[in-house]
Scaffold this active site. Structure first.
Site, PDB file in Angstrom:
ATOM      1  N   CYS A  98     -14.940  32.075  79.973  1.00 50.95           N
ATOM      2  CA  CYS A  98     -15.560  30.891  80.571  1.00 50.95           C
ATOM      3  C   CYS A  98     -17.079  31.022  80.691  1.00 50.95           C
ATOM      4  O   CYS A  98     -17.776  30.025  80.895  1.00 50.95           O
ATOM      5  CB  CYS A  98     -14.962  30.621  81.937  1.00 50.95           C
ATOM      6  N   HIS A 130     -19.512  25.869  85.789  1.00 47.75           N
ATOM      7  CA  HIS A 130     -18.272  25.943  85.015  1.00 47.75           C
ATOM      8  C   HIS A 130     -17.163  25.233  85.790  1.00 47.75           C
ATOM      9  O   HIS A 130     -16.971  25.479  86.981  1.00 47.75           O
ATOM     10  CB  HIS A 130     -17.913  27.417  84.771  1.00 47.75           C
ATOM     11  N   ASN A 161      -9.928  23.083  82.890  1.00 51.41           N
ATOM     12  CA  ASN A 161     -10.787  24.240  82.590  1.00 51.41           C
ATOM     13  C   ASN A 161     -10.793  24.466  81.081  1.00 51.41           C
ATOM     14  O   ASN A 161      -9.776  24.856  80.501  1.00 51.41           O
ATOM     15  CB  ASN A 161     -10.255  25.478  83.326  1.00 51.41           C
TER      16      ASN A 161
HETATM   17  N1  COA Z   1       2.576  23.777  91.602  1.00 46.14           N
HETATM   18  C1  COA Z   1       3.113  24.039  92.804  1.00 46.14           C
HETATM   19  N2  COA Z   1       2.997  25.228  93.433  1.00 46.14           N
HETATM   20  C2  COA Z   1       2.291  26.174  92.795  1.00 46.14           C
HETATM   21  C3  COA Z   1       1.690  25.979  91.531  1.00 46.14           C
HETATM   22  C4  COA Z   1       1.859  24.712  90.936  1.00 46.14           C
HETATM   23  N3  COA Z   1       1.330  24.402  89.744  1.00 46.14           N
HETATM   24  N4  COA Z   1       1.049  27.105  91.165  1.00 46.14           N
HETATM   25  C5  COA Z   1       1.237  27.995  92.149  1.00 46.14           C
HETATM   26  N5  COA Z   1       1.980  27.436  93.127  1.00 46.14           N
HETATM   27  C6  COA Z   1       2.443  28.032  94.382  1.00 46.14           C
HETATM   28  C7  COA Z   1       2.482  29.535  94.333  1.00 46.14           C
HETATM   29  O1  COA Z   1       3.699  29.995  93.776  1.00 46.14           O
HETATM   30  C8  COA Z   1       2.352  29.885  95.803  1.00 46.14           C
HETATM   31  O2  COA Z   1       3.617  29.738  96.394  1.00 46.14           O
HETATM   32  P1  COA Z   1       4.067  30.748  97.585  1.00 46.14           P
HETATM   33  O3  COA Z   1       3.055  30.548  98.682  1.00 46.14           O
HETATM   34  O4  COA Z   1       5.422  30.277  97.894  1.00 46.14           O
HETATM   35  O5  COA Z   1       3.988  32.112  96.970  1.00 46.14           O
HETATM   36  C9  COA Z   1       1.456  28.784  96.350  1.00 46.14           C
HETATM   37  O6  COA Z   1       1.478  27.731  95.392  1.00 46.14           O
HETATM   38  C10 COA Z   1       0.032  29.233  96.562  1.00 46.14           C
HETATM   39  O7  COA Z   1      -0.381  29.973  95.393  1.00 46.14           O
HETATM   40  P2  COA Z   1      -1.871  30.457  95.213  1.00 46.14           P
HETATM   41  O8  COA Z   1      -1.978  31.153  93.905  1.00 46.14           O
HETATM   42  O9  COA Z   1      -2.321  31.154  96.446  1.00 46.14           O
HETATM   43  O10 COA Z   1      -2.574  29.033  95.158  1.00 46.14           O
HETATM   44  P3  COA Z   1      -4.104  28.702  95.163  1.00 46.14           P
HETATM   45  O11 COA Z   1      -4.409  27.756  96.234  1.00 46.14           O
HETATM   46  O12 COA Z   1      -4.942  29.951  95.066  1.00 46.14           O
HETATM   47  O13 COA Z   1      -4.276  27.914  93.806  1.00 46.14           O
HETATM   48  C11 COA Z   1      -5.061  28.363  91.584  1.00 46.14           C
HETATM   49  C12 COA Z   1      -3.921  28.522  92.581  1.00 46.14           C
HETATM   50  C13 COA Z   1      -4.670  29.064  90.300  1.00 46.14           C
HETATM   51  C14 COA Z   1      -5.245  26.874  91.327  1.00 46.14           C
HETATM   52  C15 COA Z   1      -6.350  28.959  92.178  1.00 46.14           C
HETATM   53  O14 COA Z   1      -6.086  30.250  92.687  1.00 46.14           O
HETATM   54  C16 COA Z   1      -7.458  29.044  91.172  1.00 46.14           C
HETATM   55  O15 COA Z   1      -7.950  28.043  90.703  1.00 46.14           O
HETATM   56  N6  COA Z   1      -7.903  30.270  90.866  1.00 46.14           N
HETATM   57  C17 COA Z   1      -8.960  30.505  89.923  1.00 46.14           C
HETATM   58  C18 COA Z   1      -8.383  30.392  88.561  1.00 46.14           C
HETATM   59  C19 COA Z   1      -9.444  30.371  87.521  1.00 46.14           C
HETATM   60  O16 COA Z   1     -10.500  29.842  87.733  1.00 46.14           O
HETATM   61  N7  COA Z   1      -9.126  30.938  86.368  1.00 46.14           N
HETATM   62  C20 COA Z   1     -10.001  30.966  85.272  1.00 46.14           C
HETATM   63  C21 COA Z   1     -11.146  31.886  85.502  1.00 46.14           C
HETATM   64  S1  COA Z   1     -12.615  31.024  85.260  1.00 46.14           S
END
Ligand code: COA
Length: 340
Positions: free
Chosen positions: A113, A258, A288
């Site tokens: 990214c 980004h 993204n």
């Molecule tokens: N739909 C519903 N629930 C979902 C889900 C989806 N698409 N994806 C994950 N969950 C659930 C998880 O299983 C978790 O459940 P649990 O609490 O029962 O274990 C819950 O939602 C919370 O998961 P978590 O990973 O803590 O959520 P979050 O608020 O951190 O959001 C992302 C997840 C991936 C959206 C977020 O962490 C993110 O954007 N991270 C950065 C990713 C990124 O930028 N990647 C590229 C690098 S540039």
């Protein structure tokens, strides 16, 4: 003599025509449109189909950038991508060939990214050294092909697209001059976002006697930790870029970060104290798109009239590697076509 500076002289971007909404994803994944929108800010993304590839997208964005710059030739092509069509050879020479650019030096750059910002630094170096007087820098991705369509944690985040800029040799005083580029990496956190197989350490887990091992074949991501790293590193990269340019936050007209997650952008802006109305957001429409994210956002911002001649722009990015970077520029007078 002061070394030449890279000056932005053309821009263009494109996305695949196939749109995938949150409702589409919710039909086959254990998720909901509300969850995706509230946790990421994404409403829809564009996804390659019918054999469309990274190089196809790069050629389209490159064509538009050359047209915007009003040139038919450049001295070098840099393709920032982490979803190349194949491991070997690089895609950039094919892009150069298909754009009719002749036998120019052309190479790929893999910084996920942060690829476009690393590309700006690299292009700046090519121009300052005199190796090139003009560079076509493209960020292009078909990254959805590397994501497990059945993994709700990653399948909802990514989209495909490409954005390109033409950079020419000029001076630091001109509008469009790319400011000092601040870059960094932390290889000790490589496993926070990685695709374990398909490279030289671990070839594809398929073939005689092997089942496809999805966990090594597709992207693996530690979302929550990455989120924290993204906020910290993008804030740090933004501050370095501003300091190196001699700018302060109130001088910034538009922050184009980004587009990884709307909550990441908001948290970075809050830490920097950039007001909400100066933060550009198009993640809702594209998701993204890794290295394509910033040039796509810049093209959209200019096409929508949110970025105007003379505006001071702050760019920053974060991605796998880990990698991060930032820079500044004053927006020049450019012809821009909407990417969507
Ligand atoms: N739909 C519903 N629930 C979902 C889900 C989806 N698409 N994806 C994950 N969950 C659930 C998880 O299983 C978790 O459940 P649990 O609490 O029962 O274990 C819950 O939602 C919370 O998961 P978590 O990973 O803590 O959520 P979050 O608020 O951190 O959001 C992302 C997840 C991936 C959206 C977020 O962490 C993110 O954007 N991270 C950065 C990713 C990124 O930028 N990647 C590229 C690098 S540039």
């Amino acid at each position: 003599m002061t070394p030449a500076r890279a000056v932005l002289s053309g821009i263009g971007a494109c996305v695949p025509s196939n749109t995938v909404t949150n409702a589409d994803l919710s039909r086959h994944l254990d998720t909901s449109p509300e969850w995706i929108t509230s946790r990421t800010g994404i409403e829809e993304r564009h996804v390659v189909s019918g054999g469309e590839s990274t190089v196809d997208l790069a050629v389209e964005a490159g064509t538009r950038a050359l047209k915007s710059a009003g040139v038919a030739a450049v001295d070098a092509v840099v393709l920032a991508t982490t979803s190349p069509e194949r491991l070997c050879p690089a895609g950039a020479p094919e892009v150069a060939h298909r754009l009719g650019l002749g036998f120019v030096p052309a190479f790929d750059l893999t910084s996920a990214c942060s690829g476009f910002v690393f590309g700006l630094g690299t292009s700046q170096g090519l121009i300052a050294s005199g190796l090139a007087r003009s560079v076509l820098l493209i960020g292009a991705e078909a990254f959805t092909t590397l994501v497990d369509p059945e993994d709700r944690g990653t399948a909802v985040i990514f989209g495909d697209g490409a954005g390109a800029v033409v950079l020419r040799a000029g001076t630091g005083a001109e509008p469009g001059a790319i400011g000092p580029v601040s870059l960094g990496t932390d290889g000790s956190r490589a496993d926070l976002l990685h695709i374990p197989s398909g490279g030289s350490r671990q070839r594809a887990a398929t073939g005689l006697g092997h089942e496809l091992d999805k966990s090594s074949w597709y992207l693996q991501m530690a979302g929550r930790t990455l989120f924290q790293q993204a906020v910290a590193r993008m804030t740090e990269a933004s501050r370095s870029a501003l300091d190196d340019a001699g700018w302060t936050v109130p001088m910034v007209d538009l922050f184009v970060g980004h587009q990884a997650n709307l909550r990441i952008l908001t948290a970075v802006a809050k830490r920097l104290e950039v007001p909400e109305e100066r933060v550009f957001v198009n993640i809702d429409r594209v998701g993204n798109t890794l290295a394509a994210s910033i040039p796509l956002a810049l093209t959209a911002a200019a096409a929508q009239g949110e970025l105007n001649t003379g505006d001071r722009v702050l760019l920053s990015a974060f991605g796998a590697g880990l990698s991060w970077g930032g820079t500044t520029l004053v927006w020049p007078d450019l012809a821009v076509e909407s990417p969507l």
